[in-house]
Design a protein around this motif. Structure first.
Motif, mmCIF file in Angstrom:
data_model
loop_
_atom_site.group_PDB
_atom_site.id
_atom_site.type_symbol
_atom_site.label_atom_id
_atom_site.label_comp_id
_atom_site.label_asym_id
_atom_site.label_seq_id
_atom_site.Cartn_x
_atom_site.Cartn_y
_atom_site.Cartn_z
ATOM 1 N N UNK A 38 6.596 11.466 73.561
ATOM 2 C CA UNK A 38 6.902 12.899 73.483
ATOM 3 C C UNK A 38 8.263 13.179 74.102
ATOM 4 N N UNK A 39 8.544 12.558 75.247
ATOM 5 C CA UNK A 39 9.862 12.732 75.879
ATOM 6 C C UNK A 39 10.978 12.222 74.973
ATOM 7 N N UNK A 40 10.767 11.047 74.389
ATOM 8 C CA UNK A 40 11.787 10.470 73.500
ATOM 9 C C UNK A 40 11.988 11.357 72.274
ATOM 10 N N UNK A 41 10.903 11.853 71.711
ATOM 11 C CA UNK A 41 11.016 12.714 70.538
ATOM 12 C C UNK A 41 11.687 14.038 70.878
ATOM 13 N N UNK A 42 11.468 14.548 72.076
ATOM 14 C CA UNK A 42 12.136 15.802 72.441
ATOM 15 C C UNK A 42 13.638 15.581 72.564
ATOM 16 N N UNK A 43 14.073 14.381 73.054
ATOM 17 C CA UNK A 43 15.498 14.065 73.098
ATOM 18 C C UNK A 43 16.074 13.974 71.691
ATOM 19 N N UNK A 44 15.329 13.346 70.787
ATOM 20 C CA UNK A 44 15.778 13.227 69.397
ATOM 21 C C UNK A 44 15.871 14.614 68.774
ATOM 22 N N UNK A 45 14.898 15.448 69.067
ATOM 23 C CA UNK A 45 14.918 16.804 68.523
ATOM 24 C C UNK A 45 16.146 17.558 69.015
ATOM 25 N N UNK A 46 16.490 17.408 70.297
ATOM 26 C CA UNK A 46 17.685 18.055 70.833
ATOM 27 C C UNK A 46 18.929 17.547 70.115
ATOM 28 N N UNK A 47 19.017 16.226 69.913
ATOM 29 C CA UNK A 47 20.171 15.656 69.217
ATOM 30 C C UNK A 47 20.266 16.182 67.795
ATOM 31 N N UNK A 48 19.134 16.189 67.082
ATOM 32 C CA UNK A 48 19.133 16.675 65.712
ATOM 33 C C UNK A 48 19.458 18.159 65.668
ATOM 34 N N UNK A 49 18.941 18.916 66.617
ATOM 35 C CA UNK A 49 19.227 20.356 66.648
ATOM 36 C C UNK A 49 20.714 20.587 66.858
ATOM 37 N N UNK A 50 21.318 19.826 67.771
ATOM 38 C CA UNK A 50 22.757 19.947 68.013
ATOM 39 C C UNK A 50 23.560 19.576 66.782
ATOM 40 N N UNK A 51 23.155 18.512 66.111
ATOM 41 C CA UNK A 51 23.849 18.079 64.897
ATOM 42 C C UNK A 51 23.690 19.114 63.780
ATOM 43 N N UNK A 52 22.508 19.681 63.644
ATOM 44 C CA UNK A 52 22.287 20.718 62.630
ATOM 45 C C UNK A 52 23.158 21.941 62.914
ATOM 46 N N UNK A 53 23.254 22.309 64.176
ATOM 47 C CA UNK A 53 24.097 23.440 64.556
ATOM 48 C C UNK A 53 25.561 23.165 64.198
ATOM 49 N N UNK A 54 26.040 21.947 64.491
ATOM 50 C CA UNK A 54 27.419 21.564 64.189
ATOM 51 C C UNK A 54 27.654 21.596 62.678
ATOM 52 N N UNK A 55 26.693 21.071 61.907
ATOM 53 C CA UNK A 55 26.830 21.069 60.457
ATOM 54 C C UNK A 55 26.830 22.487 59.887
ATOM 55 N N UNK A 56 25.995 23.339 60.434
ATOM 56 C CA UNK A 56 25.964 24.719 59.962
ATOM 57 C C UNK A 56 27.283 25.420 60.274
ATOM 58 N N UNK A 57 27.850 25.133 61.447
ATOM 59 C CA UNK A 57 29.151 25.710 61.788
ATOM 60 C C UNK A 57 30.232 25.219 60.836
ATOM 61 N N UNK A 58 30.206 23.921 60.503
ATOM 62 C CA UNK A 58 31.246 23.360 59.643
ATOM 63 C C UNK A 58 31.053 23.762 58.180
ATOM 64 N N UNK A 59 29.867 24.165 57.788
ATOM 65 C CA UNK A 59 29.620 24.578 56.412
ATOM 66 C C UNK A 59 30.477 25.778 56.036
ATOM 67 N N UNK A 60 30.713 26.663 56.990
ATOM 68 C CA UNK A 60 31.516 27.853 56.733
ATOM 69 C C UNK A 60 32.973 27.537 56.446
ATOM 70 N N UNK A 61 33.456 26.393 56.890
ATOM 71 C CA UNK A 61 34.858 26.019 56.676
ATOM 72 C C UNK A 61 35.022 24.938 55.617
ATOM 73 N N UNK A 62 33.957 24.600 54.930
ATOM 74 C CA UNK A 62 33.981 23.489 53.983
ATOM 75 C C UNK A 62 35.016 23.681 52.874
ATOM 76 N N UNK A 63 35.073 24.843 52.281
ATOM 77 C CA UNK A 63 36.006 25.094 51.186
ATOM 78 C C UNK A 63 37.459 24.953 51.654
ATOM 79 N N UNK A 64 37.795 25.613 52.744
ATOM 80 C CA UNK A 64 39.157 25.531 53.266
ATOM 81 C C UNK A 64 39.530 24.121 53.677
ATOM 82 N N UNK A 65 38.601 23.420 54.302
ATOM 83 C CA UNK A 65 38.860 22.033 54.718
ATOM 84 C C UNK A 65 39.102 21.140 53.509
#
Length: 167
Positions: A38-65
């Protein structure tokens, strides 16, 4: 008569208590493994959540990039490095004026999209080669293309790099 039946019941309860105690002892390692999982999965969830947040932020600039990287690869790759930065700044400003958002880290990101880290290490292991972002992007485009490319290389830097990295 009542005492022997009470003693028998006491023995039965003691036996059940011993069984429950043994079951609890047997379950403790499994419980510990489950907590660790459970502890390991919660760390993975945090990592995935952070990565999803980063991807969602970068999605807004995809066309310009994409426009900026395509312009760099098509129009600026053959230009001298001192001409590349000002052109990118002008194009970035023009995109922003048109309401097209861009990510300030577009060029380093473009390099990471065009090649894996393993390819980069293999390609840029040659010491005499400049490793600025524009040069790296040029190499990525060169190594990713399937068409023949005419190289104008008066300093022979690319020729030396090609010989050492591809042979």
């Amino acid at each position: 008569g009542a005492l022997p039946s009470l003693l028998a019941e006491q023995q039965q309860v003691a036996h059940q208590l011993a069984q429950l105690s043994a079951s609890i002892d047997a379950a403790k390692p499994r419980e510990e493994r489950a907590r660790n999982l459970i502890d390991a999965l919660s760390d993975v969830k945090e990592n995935w959540s952070g990565e999803m947040e980063r991807l969602q932020d970068s999605f807004g600039t995809l066309l310009g990039d994409a426009v900026l990287v395509a312009a760099l690869a098509v129009y600026l790759a053959p230009q001298h490095e001192r001409e590349v930065e000002p052109a990118l700044e002008r194009w970035s400003a023009l995109l922003r004026e048109c309401g097209v958002p861009i990510n300030p880290a577009t060029l380093p990101m473009a390099v990471s999209v065009l090649a894996t880290r393993q390819e980069e290490r293999r390609w840029f292991g040659y010491r005499g080669f400049a490793e600025d972002t524009v040069t790296r992007l040029r190499v990525m485009v060169l190594m990713s293309t399937r068409r023949p490319i005419l190289l104008l290389d008066p300093l022979q830097q690319m020729t030396r790099w090609l010989r050492t990295s591809l042979l």
